[in-house]
Structures are given as structure tokens and as C-alpha cells.
Motif scaffolding. Structure first.
Motif, PDB file in Angstrom:
ATOM      1  N   SER A 200       0.840  -1.187   0.000  1.00 56.55           N
ATOM      2  CA  SER A 200       0.000   0.000   0.000  1.00 56.55           C
ATOM      3  C   SER A 200       0.879   1.242   0.000  1.00 56.55           C
ATOM      4  CB  SER A 200      -0.904  -0.002   1.232  1.00 56.55           C
ATOM      5  OG  SER A 200      -0.121   0.129   2.407  1.00 56.55           O
ATOM      6  N   VAL A 201       0.263   2.409   0.002  1.00 52.02           N
ATOM      7  CA  VAL A 201       1.024   3.657  -0.058  1.00 52.02           C
ATOM      8  C   VAL A 201       1.884   3.869   1.187  1.00 52.02           C
ATOM      9  CG1 VAL A 201      -0.551   4.815  -1.633  1.00 52.02           C
ATOM     10  CG2 VAL A 201      -0.986   4.908   0.822  1.00 52.02           C
ATOM     11  N   ASP A 202       1.544   3.235   2.293  1.00 47.91           N
ATOM     12  CA  ASP A 202       2.350   3.391   3.503  1.00 47.91           C
ATOM     13  C   ASP A 202       3.399   2.291   3.648  1.00 47.91           C
ATOM     14  OD1 ASP A 202       0.879   1.175   4.192  1.00 47.91           O
ATOM     15  OD2 ASP A 202      -0.132   2.099   5.913  1.00 47.91           O
ATOM     16  N   GLY A 203       3.503   1.447   2.608  1.00 41.12           N
ATOM     17  CA  GLY A 203       4.519   0.409   2.634  1.00 41.12           C
ATOM     18  C   GLY A 203       4.075  -0.909   3.211  1.00 41.12           C
ATOM     19  N   SER A 204       2.913  -0.965   3.815  1.00 38.00           N
ATOM     20  CA  SER A 204       2.418  -2.221   4.386  1.00 38.00           C
ATOM     21  C   SER A 204       1.739  -3.043   3.293  1.00 38.00           C
ATOM     22  CB  SER A 204       1.436  -1.938   5.511  1.00 38.00           C
ATOM     23  OG  SER A 204       0.319  -1.208   5.015  1.00 38.00           O
ATOM     24  N   PRO A 205       1.801  -4.374   3.382  1.00 35.49           N
ATOM     25  CA  PRO A 205       1.205  -5.210   2.339  1.00 35.49           C
ATOM     26  C   PRO A 205      -0.317  -5.173   2.390  1.00 35.49           C
ATOM     27  CG  PRO A 205       2.039  -6.568   4.119  1.00 35.49           C
ATOM     28  CD  PRO A 205       2.498  -5.170   4.413  1.00 35.49           C
ATOM     29  N   LEU A 206      -0.922  -5.152   1.203  1.00 30.96           N
ATOM     30  CA  LEU A 206      -2.374  -5.292   1.111  1.00 30.96           C
ATOM     31  C   LEU A 206      -2.750  -6.763   1.230  1.00 30.96           C
ATOM     32  CD1 LEU A 206      -3.103  -2.923  -1.915  1.00 30.96           C
ATOM     33  CD2 LEU A 206      -3.463  -2.425   0.505  1.00 30.96           C
ATOM     34  N   VAL A 207      -3.988  -7.002   1.517  1.00 33.54           N
ATOM     35  CA  VAL A 207      -4.499  -8.370   1.543  1.00 33.54           C
ATOM     36  C   VAL A 207      -4.933  -8.728   0.125  1.00 33.54           C
ATOM     37  CG1 VAL A 207      -6.233  -9.931   2.466  1.00 33.54           C
ATOM     38  CG2 VAL A 207      -5.268  -8.120   3.919  1.00 33.54           C
ATOM     39  N   PRO A 208      -4.252  -9.675  -0.531  1.00 31.07           N
ATOM     40  CA  PRO A 208      -4.614  -9.989  -1.916  1.00 31.07           C
ATOM     41  C   PRO A 208      -5.941 -10.717  -2.016  1.00 31.07           C
ATOM     42  CG  PRO A 208      -2.925 -11.495  -1.133  1.00 31.07           C
ATOM     43  CD  PRO A 208      -3.107 -10.460  -0.047  1.00 31.07           C
ATOM     44  N   ALA A 209      -6.555 -10.604  -3.155  1.00 27.23           N
ATOM     45  CA  ALA A 209      -7.783 -11.335  -3.464  1.00 27.23           C
ATOM     46  C   ALA A 209      -7.402 -12.477  -4.395  1.00 27.23           C
ATOM     47  CB  ALA A 209      -8.801 -10.416  -4.127  1.00 27.23           C
ATOM     48  N   VAL A 210      -7.661 -13.710  -3.969  1.00 32.68           N
ATOM     49  CA  VAL A 210      -7.193 -14.892  -4.689  1.00 32.68           C
ATOM     50  C   VAL A 210      -8.375 -15.579  -5.368  1.00 32.68           C
ATOM     51  CG1 VAL A 210      -5.978 -17.087  -4.493  1.00 32.68           C
ATOM     52  CG2 VAL A 210      -5.331 -15.160  -3.017  1.00 32.68           C
ATOM     53  N   PHE A 211      -8.202 -15.884  -6.662  1.00 33.77           N
ATOM     54  CA  PHE A 211      -9.256 -16.508  -7.462  1.00 33.77           C
ATOM     55  C   PHE A 211      -8.724 -17.779  -8.106  1.00 33.77           C
ATOM     56  CE2 PHE A 211     -10.249 -12.089  -7.119  1.00 33.77           C
ATOM     57  CZ  PHE A 211     -11.631 -11.986  -7.119  1.00 33.77           C
ATOM     58  N   GLN A 212      -9.540 -18.792  -8.132  1.00 36.68           N
ATOM     59  CA  GLN A 212      -9.182 -20.054  -8.774  1.00 36.68           C
ATOM     60  C   GLN A 212      -9.371 -19.931 -10.288  1.00 36.68           C
ATOM     61  OE1 GLN A 212      -8.149 -23.000  -7.047  1.00 36.68           O
ATOM     62  NE2 GLN A 212      -7.555 -23.583  -9.133  1.00 36.68           N
ATOM     63  N   LEU A 213      -8.450 -20.513 -11.050  1.00 34.72           N
ATOM     64  CA  LEU A 213      -8.636 -20.589 -12.498  1.00 34.72           C
ATOM     65  C   LEU A 213      -9.577 -21.742 -12.820  1.00 34.72           C
ATOM     66  CD1 LEU A 213      -5.029 -19.902 -13.862  1.00 34.72           C
ATOM     67  CD2 LEU A 213      -6.785 -18.299 -13.081  1.00 34.72           C
ATOM     68  N   GLU A 214     -10.329 -21.584 -13.929  1.00 34.62           N
ATOM     69  CA  GLU A 214     -11.345 -22.572 -14.296  1.00 34.62           C
ATOM     70  C   GLU A 214     -11.177 -23.000 -15.753  1.00 34.62           C
ATOM     71  OE1 GLU A 214     -15.073 -20.669 -13.354  1.00 34.62           O
ATOM     72  OE2 GLU A 214     -14.905 -21.214 -11.229  1.00 34.62           O
ATOM     73  N   PRO A 215     -10.136 -23.774 -16.044  1.00 37.61           N
ATOM     74  CA  PRO A 215      -9.862 -24.159 -17.435  1.00 37.61           C
ATOM     75  C   PRO A 215     -10.934 -25.043 -18.050  1.00 37.61           C
ATOM     76  CG  PRO A 215      -8.469 -25.395 -15.920  1.00 37.61           C
ATOM     77  CD  PRO A 215      -9.134 -24.328 -15.107  1.00 37.61           C
ATOM     78  N   LEU A 216     -11.721 -25.737 -17.237  1.00 38.03           N
ATOM     79  CA  LEU A 216     -12.785 -26.550 -17.807  1.00 38.03           C
ATOM     80  C   LEU A 216     -13.880 -25.679 -18.414  1.00 38.03           C
ATOM     81  CD1 LEU A 216     -13.113 -29.388 -15.135  1.00 38.03           C
ATOM     82  CD2 LEU A 216     -11.811 -29.382 -17.279  1.00 38.03           C
ATOM     83  N   ARG A 217     -13.978 -24.457 -17.951  1.00 36.87           N
ATOM     84  CA  ARG A 217     -14.953 -23.516 -18.520  1.00 36.87           C
ATOM     85  C   ARG A 217     -14.408 -22.883 -19.794  1.00 36.87           C
ATOM     86  NH1 ARG A 217     -17.134 -18.150 -16.680  1.00 36.87           N
ATOM     87  NH2 ARG A 217     -15.461 -18.064 -15.131  1.00 36.87           N
ATOM     88  N   PHE A 218     -13.125 -22.550 -19.783  1.00 37.77           N
ATOM     89  CA  PHE A 218     -12.488 -22.001 -20.993  1.00 37.77           C
ATOM     90  C   PHE A 218     -10.981 -22.135 -20.862  1.00 37.77           C
ATOM     91  CE2 PHE A 218     -10.566 -19.029 -23.846  1.00 37.77           C
ATOM     92  CZ  PHE A 218     -11.425 -18.934 -24.928  1.00 37.77           C
ATOM     93  N   PHE A 219     -10.360 -22.651 -21.922  1.00 39.71           N
ATOM     94  CA  PHE A 219      -8.897 -22.673 -21.985  1.00 39.71           C
ATOM     95  C   PHE A 219      -8.473 -22.847 -23.436  1.00 39.71           C
ATOM     96  CE2 PHE A 219      -4.657 -24.497 -22.026  1.00 39.71           C
ATOM     97  CZ  PHE A 219      -3.998 -23.729 -21.087  1.00 39.71           C
ATOM     98  N   VAL A 220      -7.682 -21.911 -23.943  1.00 38.66           N
ATOM     99  CA  VAL A 220      -7.041 -22.054 -25.247  1.00 38.66           C
ATOM    100  C   VAL A 220      -5.588 -21.650 -25.082  1.00 38.66           C
ATOM    101  CG1 VAL A 220      -9.150 -21.608 -26.567  1.00 38.66           C
ATOM    102  CG2 VAL A 220      -7.615 -19.718 -26.025  1.00 38.66           C
ATOM    103  N   THR A 221      -4.732 -22.217 -25.899  1.00 34.51           N
ATOM    104  CA  THR A 221      -3.305 -21.911 -25.793  1.00 34.51           C
ATOM    105  C   THR A 221      -2.650 -22.022 -27.156  1.00 34.51           C
ATOM    106  OG1 THR A 221      -1.301 -22.352 -24.484  1.00 34.51           O
ATOM    107  CG2 THR A 221      -2.525 -24.274 -25.305  1.00 34.51           C
TER     108      THR A 221
END
Length: 758
Positions: A200-221
């Protein structure tokens, strides 16, 4: 690059205790195999990037030489430069004005253009910065950088062969990263994306927001282009909304970056908290599918977005370009041959390589998808159909997605319509980019005989106007008026300076024979025609080139005068109406084929013309560039006279003075004779014949060779005026070449024009 397996093996190798069980060994070997595959893929990417870089050494050195001697506007191709200027809301006229203003060093105390504060826009500043005449940046640059950074997150691949990379949201549901970060669905299933993993702006870490990937719904490479596109869960581990982190709008349009410009990269190096490499990262080469740039990216930065100064994504970062030995093998920092087990921190870097985002999007289009997968892919390309942001747009969520604190302007990161200064893209089953100068259209049924010549057209606005169309046109108007304000501060015509330029321009021309003179002039006009601006009268004709000494514009045929702003706004209304009609047609007639659409384009342009005349009609050269945008034969002409002349060739009527004529002149089946400007249009037509031999007279009703005496008679009957001298000098500043019949009127009888007809 993952190191879990090698660390695990080393630990087991150092133990003196009994060896692992068979199941443990199988897990160890599976991990080692995955790690080996990843290392092999990564080494392959490095080797290919190094080979591409080495193969372009001569071109890259040439680029650098041009950058040092002439600047950013000349190192890249003219087509790419033209498109880049358009995306900045600029054109060659404004660029030349900035180039003429000498500043040592680059300004850090305001504009070099001398515009009033209210007339100086971020586009003008962006152009000055591009050319290297200003090192300032709008404060909004930082605010927008914060907004776009929200869509960038750290990817963590857990389990065997795991590691870190960077990825970014490119639709409400889909995340883009590298193939060598997420090689397949199995990798993606074991992966998560963390947004707001930063301080953050004061140098302290923010709490991240973590999301699962869902390749069965969509995945191309795509391994060749090193990209993977995967679906993300709409809700985070703590209930966060994925939508609160926005998305980065991607565009296939050209002109987002030039050789010599600087890029910005938002990244998670080595899986560390989010960081940015800002502006001191220069594009050194543009390949068909890749960009090479000097940048302080580090391992773990794979999959990062590469931005231009307007925070448009220009590339997907995918590989370092390592230093190599004579056999092309990557070297470590101590000069030894690098091996994957040494770790990326030991690689000796030379440059970096990104995949051009337009090429990623092009490849994505070609993948056959159906059902839900096709719908999710379409979301990547449908930004242009979304409404533009409004002051009442949803407030920007907090960095961890849990609250609704407003952003700097109360809008979400990168929402809104996809547009450029001169082009709006409609993405339907048939994707067409419509520029204001494009062959726009409506139904052929709307064509009716033109009434007698009239003044500036009053175009009725369409009943429903897209906000992105309106804002794009307004941006064109603002830029054109800025051009006009800048131009009016200049001397109208500097006779002494222009005489010196003229003498230098024709220094190597000899006049021994008429045929040799014609050939020499044709070669000179073609070779010096750089750049080659596209047809944009609102930007390039009205603000400066076609002005008379009193600051007014005059119709080339009727002599009626207008203010520059009057015609700029009139043409803007035409452009807006054309674009609205284009949208209607694409929505209502989406099954029309290319040939049908081309006919509709022609019909709409004919029914809604600009206030600009091509003295050599566009139908004679198939509306092709550079003829269409060649300023030497473009003149102010109100719509009525423009349509009255049509594509009739010039003709000298014996009874012209006695005949009853329209305000624009006289027209019969044999041709058209203008009321005003005969000498001017004659010299412009003679220029065209010299510059583009073989383009006129190849079909019936175009200007035949036996009418050459008409042009020569008009040329000799009306002497060159200061207006033409001004035009010639102004055009030469923009597109490089000059009209020899203005500079040397005596050459008209010396040139053998017989070779210009097919």
C-alpha cells in the motif's frame, strides 16, 4: 521458472536415511519430469528469442541510427507512423509544427507549441513527448496507471513443477498469460491468480484477493505465440467479486507503438509483489509477431502486459533475449553456458521480447470454438460495443475487491468503448474498421440528382448516436482546431526561405530534353513523397494548407469563402452521420458480402461528401492511396460544387463567357469548366500526371491526352499566386514533395507529357 523438483531431489540426495518409498519416488520422478519439460520449454523460448534478435542486428542498428539522426517519426514504416499519429489525435501537420520548434534540452516547462492553456490537450503533450520535445507527462498518467494495474495479478502454479508468473484480465471472465506459464488445462487447474498482491502507499502489504482458475470452462493456448487464455472464477476465496478488478481492453488496431517509443510493464518479478518498469524501456525493433525492447524485467515477469504511454496494451511479455555464445547458447552472468538449473537470476540479459497483442488477437480469432467457449471468447472483442464511461459509472472498488471506494474519476479500470482518434471499430461477424475518410455507405437508393450548388451542407444527425462515435468525431474536431490555431501563429509565406528550399529541391534536375525532364521530375516527386498522409481534409487541408492570406478558405470553383472552423465542423457532421449509417447497416445487413458492402460504401460517400475536391476525381484512380490523400490536388470546395463537377474532365467551352452558368461553372456531357481557379487546377492536374503516370486516361471519360492544351492554356493564362506558393511550401513540409509547375512555370512547355498517359 519452477525449481520445486530440483530442490526436492537435492534434499533426498543429501539424506543418509533410507531411500524414499516407491510411491514417493514416483512422485519425485513425476515432479522432475514436469520440471524438465518446463525447463526445456523455457530454454527453447530463450534460444528462439536470441536467434530472432541476432537475425535483426543490421535492421536494429539501422533503426538506432535513424532515431539518433532524425527521430521517432522516421525509424518505423510510414504506414505505422501515420496510424500512430492518428491514435494520438495528431497528424503530420501538427508533427511538423512541433519539429520546427527547437528546444534544447527537451522542454520541462510547458508546451513547445505556444498554445493557450485551454487549447493544450493531453494529445498535444503526447505528441510532443513522442517526438522528444517535451519530457512532461499529465498527472492523469499516474492515475490511469494505478487503475490498469488493478487488472494485473500474480499466477501461482501449485504442486509438481509449480512456480509463478504474471497474468491480466482481458474480459470479464478471461485471463491472459504465457503458454510457458500455463501449458495446458492440468497446469491451469492447479493455479490461482492473486490480485492486489502489492504494498500500500504506507509500505504495508495489502491483503490480496485470490481466485481459482477454471480451465474446464475455458482454456485455449498457442505455443508458437506463447499465450494462454483461461477462465477465472467470478468469486474469490473470501467472496471478492472478480468484476471489481476490471479488465484491460485489447485492440487489433495498428499504431499503438513505434520504434523508439518507451513502454511500461506491470509485473510480478520472481513472484514478488506487483512492480512496474516505467518509461525507460525503449522499443528497438518491431518484427512481424514480436517486439524487442530494453526493459528491466526479471524472471517471473512472464505474462506481463506491456503498455504504451496511453496505457494501451501493445504486447504480452514472454521472454528475455539472453546473451549467447558463438553457437547460440544462452550465457550466464559469469560467461559460462547457462543451464536451467542455474536459475534465471544467473542469465546474462541483452534485451526482452514481447508478443504483439494484435497477433495474439488475430490468432485467437482463428480458433474454432462453439457454444459457451465462443461466447466467452467474443467478450474479449466486444469492448467496442459497450457504452462509453459516464460520470455516473459504477465506483471503482478497493484494491482487494471488498469495498466501493471511488477512484480518481469514479470509474472502473479500463471500461468503455474502443476507439481511436480517426477510426471506430465495429466488431460483428464481419469486422470492418471505418475511418472518417473511409468509403462509407448507405443504400444506393438514397442517391438522387443533385440540386444546384449550395453552401455548406446541413447534415441531420442520426436519431440515435453512439457515444463512442460522437466522442471520436469531437476529438477529430478538437485536433483540427488546434492545428488551425498553431498555423495561424506562423507567417503566411516566407519567400526567401522557400526560395532556398526550392533551389535545393531541384538541384539535380537537368532540362536537356522534354522526355528526360519528365522522367527526372516523376522520379523526384515519387522519391521525395514521404510521408504519404491519408485523406483527411478536416485535419490537413482546412487548418493551414488551403488558407488564403486573410485566414479564410475559398471554394476552388465558386470562390465562395468560409472560415476554417466552419468547414471543419461541417465535415465532422458528415463523418458522424456516415459512421452512424455504417453502424445501422452492419446491424441490419450483417449477411452482406464484401462486394455488396463496398458498393454501399461508395454510395454513402457519394451521397454525403466532404467539402473537399479532388481535382483528379477519385474514380479515376480507384480511391487508392497515396493518390487519394495527396494534398497537391485537394482543395476546398463546398458540397454543391463538388457534386456538380462530379467526375467530368476539364473542358474549355468556346462560348463560356456568354453561356448561362451555375455558380461553380459550366457542365455539359463533354466536360466541366470551373468559374474560378482554372490556373490553379491546371497546375494541380499537371502535377498529378507527372507524379502518377499511367493513372489517368486508361478508361473512357477520364482526361484524354488531346485535352492537354486546355491545361497548358489555363496554366499560362493565370499566373502563380501567393496562395499557391503558400500551399506548395505548406504541403512540402507535410508530405515532402513539391509541385514543379508552381516552382518553375516555364517547364510546362518544356516537359514532354506524352509519356504520362497509358
Amino acid at each position: 521458472m519452477p525449481s520445486d523438483a530440483s530442490d526436492f531431489l537435492r534434499k533426498h540426495e543429501s539424506r543418509t536415511s533410507p531411500p524414499p518409498s516407491p510411491d514417493a519416488w514416483r512422485r519425485i520422478m513425476a515432479t522432475a519430469e514436469l520440471t524438465s519439460e518446463r525447463q526445456s520449454d523455457y530454454l527453447s523460448q530463450l534460444t528462439m528469442a536470441a536467434a530472432r534478435y541476432a537475425n535483426r542486428t543490421e535492421r536494429r542498428e539501422g533503426n538506432q541510427s535513424v532515431l539518433e539522426s532524425r527521430g521517432v517519426l522516421y525509424a518505423d514504416t510510414p504506414e505505422r507512423v501515420e496510424k500512430r499519429l492518428a491514435r494520438l489525435g495528431a497528424d503530420w501537420s501538427m508533427a511538423r509544427a512541433i519539429e520546427r520548434t527547437q528546444t534544447e534540452p527537451a522542454s520541462s516547462a510547458g508546451s513547445t507549441l505556444g498554445l493557450p492553456p485551454e487549447g493544450f490537450t493531453s494529445d498535444a503533450l503526447g505528441l510532443e513527448r513522442l517526438i522528444g520535445r517535451n519530457n512532461l507527462t499529465p498527472v492523469a498518467f499516474l492515475e490511469e496507471g494505478v487503475q490498469v494495474s488493478r487488472s494485473v495479478g500474480r499466477i501461482t502454479i501449485s504442486g509438481p513443477g509449480g512456480g509463478h508468473g504474471t497474468g491480466f484480465m482481458v474480459s470479464p471472465s478471461l485471463l491472459l498469460t504465457n503458454n510457458h506459464v500455463l501449458r495446458d488445462k492440468e497446469d491451469a487447474t492447479r493455479s490461482k491468480i492473486a490480485f492486489a498482491f502489492q504494498d500500500s502507499v504506507d509500505g504495508s502489504p495489502l491483503v490480496p484477493a485470490v481466485f481459482q482458475l477454471e480451465p474446464l470452462r475455458f482454456f485455449v493456448t498457442d505455443r508458437a505465440l506463447d499465450y494462454s487464455l483461461v477462465a477465472v472464477s467470478p468469486h474469490g476465496a473470501q467472496g471478492e467479486e472478480l468484476s471489481s478488478f476490471g479488465r484491460l481492453i485489447l485492440s487489433e488496431a495498428q499504431g499503438k507503438i513505434l520504434i523508439g517509443e518507451f513502454v511500461n510493464i506491470i509485473q510480478h518479478p520472481r513472484g514478488e509483489p506487483k512492480q512496474i518498469a516505467l518509461r525507460e524501456n525503449q522499443i528497438v525493433d518491431v518484427l512481424e509477431r514480436f517486439l524487442h525492447y530494453e526493459c528491466d524485467t526479471r524472471e517471473g515477469s512472464s505474462g506481463s502486459p506491456v503498455f504504451n504511454d496511453q496505457w494501451e496494451v501493445v504486447a504480452l511479455h514472454h521472454s528475455a533475449v539472453p546473451k549467447t555464445d558463438a553457437e547460440g547458447r544462452p550465457l550466464s552472468v559469469d560467461g559460462a553456458v547457462w543451464q536451467p538449473e542455474m536459475g534465471e537470476q544467473q542469465l546474462a540479459w541483452r534485451a526482452n521480447e514481447g508478443v504483439r497483442i494484435s497477433r495474439v488477437l488475430g490468432a485467437l480469432h482463428e480458433i474454432p470454438l462453439t457454444g459457451e467457449a465462443a461466447r466467452l471468447r467474443a467478450e474479449v472483442f466486444t469492448a467496442g460495443l459497450a457504452p462509453s464511461p459516464t460520470p455516473s459509472a459504477p465506483q471503482m472498488a478497493s484494491f482487494n475487491g471488498k469495498s466501493t471506494l471511488p477512484g480518481a474519476n469514479g470509474s472502473q479500470a479500463r471500461t468503455g468503448a474502443q476507439e481511436t482518434a480517426s477510426t471506430t471499430q465495429f466488431l460483428l461477424p464481419l469486422r470492418i474498421s471505418i475511418g472518417f475518410d473511409a468509403q462509407s455507405f448507405s443504400s444506393a437508393a438514397v442517391l438522387a440528382p443533385r440540386p444546384a450548388p449550395a453552401s455548406v451542407p446541413q447534415v441531420s444527425p442520426p436519431p440515435v448516436r453512439r457515444p463512442d462515435v460522437v466522442s471520436a468525431v469531437e476529438k477529430e474536431v478538437d485536433a483540427a482546431l488546434t492545428n488551425h490555431r498553431v498555423a495561424r501563429e506562423r507567417p503566411y509565406y516566407n519567400r526567401v526561405a522557400d526560395a532556398a528550399v526550392r533551389e535545393a529541391y531541384y538541384a539535380n534536375i537537368r532540362t536537356e530534353t522534354g522526355d528526360a525532364l519528365r522522367r527526372a521530375l516523376t522520379a523526384l516527386l515519387a522519391d521525395s513523397h514521404e510521408p504519404q498522409p491519408m485523406y483527411k481534409p478536416m485535419r490537413l487541408v482546412y487548418p493551414w494548407v488551403d488558407l488564403h492570406k486573410d485566414g479564410r478558405l475559398r471554394s476552388i470553383y465558386s470562390g465562395k469563402d468560409f472560415s476554417a472552423e466552419e468547414l471543419i465542423r461541417a465535415d465532422a457532421a458528415v463523418a458522424q452521420a456516415r459512421l452512424a449509417r455504417v453502424q445501422e447497416l452492419l446491424l441490419l445487413e450483417s449477411t452482406a458480402g464484401p462486394a455488396e458492402l463496398e458498393q454501399e460504401f461508395d454510395a454513402l460517400e457519394a451521397s454525403m461528401p466532404f467539402n473537399c475536391e479532388h481535382v483528379v476525381p477519385q474514380s479515376w484512380f480507384g480511391k487508392q492511396e497515396p493518390m487519394r490523400g495527396d494534398l497537391h490536388h485537394l482543395f476546398t470546395c463546398e458540397v454543391g460544387c463538388n457534386s456538380f463537377r462530379g467526375n467530368f474532365p476539364y473542358f474549355d467551352f468556346p462560348n463560356f463567357e456568354e453561356a448561362e452558368r451555375e455558380a461553380c461553372g459550366m457542365r455539359e456531357s463533354s466536360g466541366f469548366e470551373p468559374e474560378e481557379g482554372k490556373g490553379v487546377v491546371a497546375r494541380a492536374t499537371l502535377y498529378f500526371l507527372l507524379r502518377y503516370p499511367g493513372q489517368v486516361g486508361d478508361v473512357a471519360r477520364e482526361f484524354p491526352e488531346d485535352r492537354l492544351p486546355v491545361l497548358l492554356h489555363w496554366h499560362e493564362s493565370e499566373a502563380v499566386t501567393e496562395y499557391e506558393l503558400h500551399r506548395n511550401a505548406a504541403i512540402a513540409e507535410i508530405q515532402g514533395n513539391r509541385n514543379p509547375l508552381i516552382d518553375h512555370p516555364e517547364w510546362a512547355r518544356e516537359i514532354d507529357f506524352s509519356g504520362v498517359w497509358p
